[in-house]
Enzyme design. Structure first.
Site, PDB file in Angstrom:
ATOM      1  N   GLU A  40      26.261  65.126  36.670  1.00 24.68           N
ATOM      2  CA  GLU A  40      25.267  65.726  37.561  1.00 24.68           C
ATOM      3  C   GLU A  40      24.396  64.700  38.265  1.00 24.68           C
ATOM      4  O   GLU A  40      23.183  64.635  38.065  1.00 24.68           O
ATOM      5  CB  GLU A  40      24.434  66.742  36.781  1.00 24.68           C
ATOM      6  CG  GLU A  40      25.324  67.866  36.297  1.00 24.68           C
ATOM      7  CD  GLU A  40      24.610  69.023  35.646  1.00 24.68           C
ATOM      8  OE1 GLU A  40      23.732  68.774  34.809  1.00 24.68           O
ATOM      9  OE2 GLU A  40      24.930  70.168  35.968  1.00 24.68           O
TER      10      GLU A  40
ATOM     11  N   GLU B 182      32.800  71.371  31.194  1.00 22.40           N
ATOM     12  CA  GLU B 182      31.856  72.198  30.436  1.00 22.40           C
ATOM     13  C   GLU B 182      32.220  73.650  30.700  1.00 22.40           C
ATOM     14  O   GLU B 182      32.455  74.038  31.848  1.00 22.40           O
ATOM     15  CB  GLU B 182      30.406  71.955  30.884  1.00 22.40           C
ATOM     16  CG  GLU B 182      29.883  70.589  30.527  1.00 22.40           C
ATOM     17  CD  GLU B 182      28.464  70.321  31.037  1.00 22.40           C
ATOM     18  OE1 GLU B 182      27.670  71.266  31.160  1.00 22.40           O
ATOM     19  OE2 GLU B 182      28.179  69.144  31.314  1.00 22.40           O
TER      20      GLU B 182
HETATM   21  C1  GAL Z   1      25.192  71.440  32.608  1.00 24.06           C
HETATM   22  C2  GAL Z   1      24.822  70.050  32.188  1.00 24.06           C
HETATM   23  C3  GAL Z   1      24.553  69.942  30.715  1.00 24.06           C
HETATM   24  C4  GAL Z   1      23.680  71.066  30.271  1.00 24.06           C
HETATM   25  C5  GAL Z   1      24.330  72.360  30.586  1.00 24.06           C
HETATM   26  C6  GAL Z   1      23.499  73.546  30.219  1.00 24.06           C
HETATM   27  O1  GAL Z   1      24.872  71.635  33.923  1.00 24.06           O
HETATM   28  O2  GAL Z   1      25.804  69.134  32.543  1.00 24.06           O
HETATM   29  O3  GAL Z   1      23.961  68.705  30.460  1.00 24.06           O
HETATM   30  O4  GAL Z   1      22.488  71.007  30.957  1.00 24.06           O
HETATM   31  O5  GAL Z   1      24.539  72.452  31.953  1.00 24.06           O
HETATM   32  O6  GAL Z   1      23.147  73.596  28.905  1.00 24.06           O
END
Ligand code: GAL
Length: 957
Positions: free
Chosen positions: A418, A488
């Site tokens: 990010e 993620e």
């Molecule tokens: C993503 C980010 C993580 C965490 C997650 C939400 O956008 O990369 O570090 O913030 O969302 O828990």
């Protein structure tokens, strides 16, 4: 030696990576060169600003006798009982004005002092380096009064040459650490801000003729079954690998037959790099990672990542982890069928990577880089698109790659997280591709994939993932040719994540989809005397993101949460399905590399949840991807006509390094026939008796129709309709999801304050019928609800009929009845267990006979919320009652009401009352992972629709 009286602190806000440190190199432990750990108790002085104190403390002879002490490795804000400030949690907001590269004048600064004795037998030849494995966020270092330099890059190693400065006897190491620096702008990861020297500090002897930097290249040719080893070394020497009969010069390639390294078969060969002055042990894994035919292939095969994002976390020590904690993470991952880890969002302690090599996990090693806070200003001034910052970015990339390059487990280098897009990222990718063409480059933030070898996304919904799998997602030509991963997905915040199995189906269906990484491994709760575990806001932070920091598959103490149990089931390496009536099991090996020789199979047959027969099952040693059908024995005959089912398990046939023989790796269950439903002739009639009505074993209030007792069991509050659940983090949803945040929509509609209007109580020939309307104040919607009570003389049956009225635009949280029991503790049930399950989190729920206590049924989510439902329950016994369902139901019991659960902020807010509240639910709304991702899929919605369900009550006393 002279010192400035007003120290210059310009370096703190300097965008450069620092000065004085040695170039980065591979991180290794020598066999014979001496080292001295400088971990332990250090003298510590905290100042409010970077320049509050002069640097005379670094001078020899300085008396720090009245200073406090801290433990290194550690974070000062987690020590000193609050005397040294407190942690701050923000997700992406910088906790200081965005004014790069400047940081606030209020800049907590910790002076650390360590006087150490150089061992008397410390070698006098060669040199020495001082290594810092991690300091947040900026450090300036002196040894014996001489300044060595300063550095930034919190989760990266920095070394200084100190040979000339070391003295026999006592030496003084002084380190000034600033919480905020220009480097903080590059370290905006979603986690606690925790200053300090949080990884090891070590003095390393560097013998003359010792090894310098070296790069182990160990590839595998899957067509020939051969590995090629070549160790490039700054210092010439020889490389030996006894098991392979290898003895070659550095820089000289050698090809021999080997067993390859994979995460499933992590074969490491022990070798030694021998230079004139040193021996360095090598752990060599042969594997080749390529992008071929649009797929990520290792050793010629496409791989499927079943991964997790791992931050370093310990509830007391923050990001200062000891080896045993790291090993615990790896063992837990292996035992729960995970095969991959993304080191979000920085290179971990190097020992963690050793463990990944040893036990077998694919690794995405991510650079210590995130500038997420710039999104608030549309990425204006983003350091990754500003040439002045590029040296710092390149320094970070090099420090990651050089430190970690000899780990076979690492298949991807990730540029960071990010950070938007920009020239700096491109420069990093170009440098990494040039330095290590044998691995792939990952970065999620650029959906055009300009710099990357994979199309990576986070939290893409199921339907979009399917489109991507089908290649229908468009995008640049380059992107269309790349494989897809979700770096993620499945946000594991609170109760959930739901929908894992639905994702897994897609990953297994479409070749282009090469798996995903759950967000995230562990809840970052901070152990707290009054609150149990603290989260954002609990330290009075002026800006914070609450419990968004508690979104892991394990609780802060590393107890697996139901999400991890579910994930283990969903990503099983063996699929076991069956045709129960015909007694056939289908077994599929879903691994990419290993056959099934490590596993033994067992069958068992249950009648009404109790195992009556079991035995071993001969399953062929299937190769990856192969399936077989295996016949089960004849099911036992059950004269009582009970419910019969098969359970087949795959277990470890022998002890492994990560679990003992008998550890269950996979399982499947299938019914021999349908469940016989409870039969119930309504023989008794309700008998009015003063203010009471008696029906079979039960007594009712004649005026209200409320159930008062069954047999000798007092019912504290009559069973009545309940639709409310304490909204989960996923029900509440993320703030950017405006139209589907059901937690809020339910509350707005008033589902947490439903009123029950009694319409009639009617004692008929064979039933007591209570008619009500259940609805919230101020709204036209309601639920017409009829409770029909009948009895066969000994038992009592309740049939609930619900008819929605009005225009219901939201799903219901739950649909069932709630009642209170004066006394209950032990619980036994036949149904899904042992843990909780909801409509889209229930794959790991195994049908059987289970026992617990009311307290044992609770899932300790750090922020209290709905939890603890057991699914597919046929019957449950508690508090002297036996309750049978027609059809199966969800069952929840707790010592507080749903309203109290909903109001609690921490578990310590929950106090046991004198009633046990029991929910018997016909339906539950799905869980989803909308706290950062999709809500429940439509098939898991609990729509407001006409419904009818029954429970049969009897006493067990
Ligand atoms: C993503 C980010 C993580 C965490 C997650 C939400 O956008 O990369 O570090 O913030 O969302 O828990």
């Amino acid at each position: 030696m002279s010192f400035r009286t007003t120290p210059s602190v310009d370096y703190v806000e300097d965008v450069s990576p620092g000065s004085g440190a040695l170039p980065p190199r591979a991180w290794y432990a020598s066999s014979d060169a001496r080292s001295l750990s400088l971990n332990g108790s250090w003298r510590f002085r905290l100042s409010a600003t970077a320049g509050a104190e002069d640097d005379s403390f670094a001078e020899e002879g300085y008396d720090a006798g009245n200073w406090a002490e801290v433990t290194v490795p550690g974070h000062w804000v987690l020590q000193g009982d609050g005397a040294f400030g407190s942690p701050i949690y923000t997700n992406h907001l910088y906790p200081f004005p965005v004014d790069p590269p400047y940081v606030p004048t209020e800049n907590p600064t910790g002076d650390h002092l360590r006087v150490f004795d150089l061992p008397s037998d410390w070698p006098s030849d060669g040199g020495a380096v001082l290594r810092f494995d991690g300091v947040e966020s900026c450090a300036r270092v002196w040894l014996n009064g001489t300044e060595l330099g300063e550095f930034k890059g919190s989760r990266l190693a920095h070394e200084f040459a100190v040979g000339e400065l070391l003295k026999p006897g006592s030496n003084v190491l002084a380190v000034r650490v600033h919480q905020w620096s220009a480097g903080s702008y590059l370290e905006d990861q979603d986690q606690w801000w925790l200053p300090g020297i949080f990884r090891d500090v070590t003095l390393l002897h560097r013998p003359s003729g010792g090894a310098g930097d070296f790069f182990v290249h160990a590839s595998y040719d899957h067509t020939a079954g051969e590995g090629t080893l070549c160790v490039d070394s700054d210092v010439d020497g020889r490389v030996t690998v006894p098991a392979l009969d290898i003895d070659v010069a550095t820089g000289e390639p050698v090809t021999v037959a080997v067993r390859p390294w994979t995460a499933e078969t992590p074969k490491l060969y022990d070798g030694v790099l021998v230079t004139d002055g040193e021996r360095v042990p090598l752990r060599i894994g042969f594997r080749t990672v390529v992008l071929e035919d649009g797929l990520i292939k290792v050793n010629g095969k496409a791989v499927l990542f079943k991964g997790v994002n791992r931050h370093e976390w310990h509830p007391e020590h923050g990001r200062a982890l000891d080896l045993e904690t790291m090993r615990e993470d790896v063992l837990l991952m292996k035992r729960h069928n995970l095969n991959a880890v993304r080191t979000s969002h920085y290179p971990p302690h190097p020992a963690f990577l050793d463990l990944c090599d040893e036990y077998g996990l694919w690794v995405i090693d991510e650079c210590d880089l995130e500038t997420h806070g710039f999104t608030e200003q549309d990425w204006r001034d983003n350091p990754v698109d500003d040439d002045r910052w590029t040296p710092a970015l390149l320094d970070r990339a090099a420090r990651m790659v050089e430190r970690d390059k000899n780990h076979p487990s690492i298949v991807f280098w990730s540029l960071g997280n990010e950070a938007g897009t920009g020239r700096g990222l491109t420069a990093m990718a170009e440098w990494i591709h040039g330095r290590d063409p044998e691995r792939l480059v990952h970065y999620e933030g650029d959906w055009n994939c300009r710099d990357t070898d994979v199309y990576s996304r986070m939290y893409a919904f199921h339907d979009e993932v399917e489109k991507i799998g089908q290649g229908l997602d468009g995008g640049t030509r380059k992107r269309r040719e790349l494989p897809f991963i979700q770096c993620e997905y499945a946000h594991a915040m609170g109760n959930g994540p739901g929908g894992l199995a639905d994702y897994q189906e897609l990953f297994e269906k479409y070749e282009r989809l090469q798996g995903a990484f759950v967000w995230e491994w562990i809840d970052h709760g901070v152990r707290h005397a009054e609150l149990g575990y603290a989260y954002g806001g609990d330290f009075g932070e002026e800006l914070h993101d609450g419990n968004f920091v508690c979104d892991g598959l394990v609780f802060p103490d590393r107890t697996p949460s139901p999400g991890l149990i579910e994930f283990k089931k969903v990503v099983e390496p063996v699929r076991i399905e069956g045709d129960g009536p015909n007694g056939i099991v289908h077994v599929t090996n879903k691994q990419d590399f290993a056959d099934l020789s490590a596993l033994a199979f067992e069958w068992s047959c249950q009648v009404d949840g109790e195992t009556v027969e079991s035995g071993s099952l001969a399953v062929p040693v299937l190769a990856p991807g192969e399936s077989a059908e295996v016949k089960l024995p004849e099911p036992p005959v059950d004269g009582r006509g009970g419910e019969r089912q098969w359970t087949v398990r795959a277990l470890l046939a022998d002890d492994t390094s990560w679990a003992a023989k008998g550890h269950v790796v996979a399982w499947g269950q299938f019914a021999v026939g349908a469940r016989p439903l409870p039969s119930f002739p309504a023989t008794d009639r309700p008998v009015p008796d003063g203010g009471r009505i008696t029906l079979g074993p039960a007594g009712f209030d004649a005026r209200t129709g409320a159930l008062l007792s069954i047999g000798g069991v007092e019912v504290g509050a009559t069973p009545r309709l309940d639709v409310w659940r304490a909204p989960t983090d996923n029900d509440d949803g993320a703030e950017w999801q405006t139209d589907t945040r059901y937690g809020t929509l339910w509350r707005t509609l008033g589902l947490h304050r439903m009123r029950h209007r009694l319409i009639s109580v009617e004692a008929g020939d064979d039933a007591l019928t209570v008619h009500t309307r259940v609805a919230p104040a101020a709204r036209e919607v309601g639920l017409d609800t009829v409770y029909r009570w009948t009895s066969d003389g000994e038992r009592l049956r309740l049939t609930v009929s619900v008819t929605p009225q009005g225009d219901w635009t939201v799903p219901l949280p739950r649909l069932g009845v709630r009642f209170g029991l004066a006394e209950a503790d032990r619980v036994e049930w036949f149904g899904g267990g042992p843990g909780e399950a909801y409509p889209d989190t229930g794959k790991a729920s195994m049908v059987g006979r289970w026992q617990s206590t009311v307290d044992g049924l609770q899932t300790p989510y750090v922020r209290p919320q709905e939890n603890g439902a057991r699914a597919d329950v046929r019957w449950v016994e508690l508090g002297g009652l036996r309750i049978e369902g027609d059809p199966e139901f969800w069952f929840t019991a707790r010592r507080w009401t749903t309203e109290q659960l909903d109001a609690a902020r921490h578990r310590t807010d929950l106090a046991a009352g004198d009633t046990v509240w029991v929910n018997l639910d016909h339906g539950q709304h799905g869980i989803g992972s909308q706290s950062c991702g999709p809500g429940p899929l439509p098939q898991y919605f609990l729509k407001a629709e006409p419904a009818e369900f029954s429970f049969v009550f009897s006493t067990t006393r």
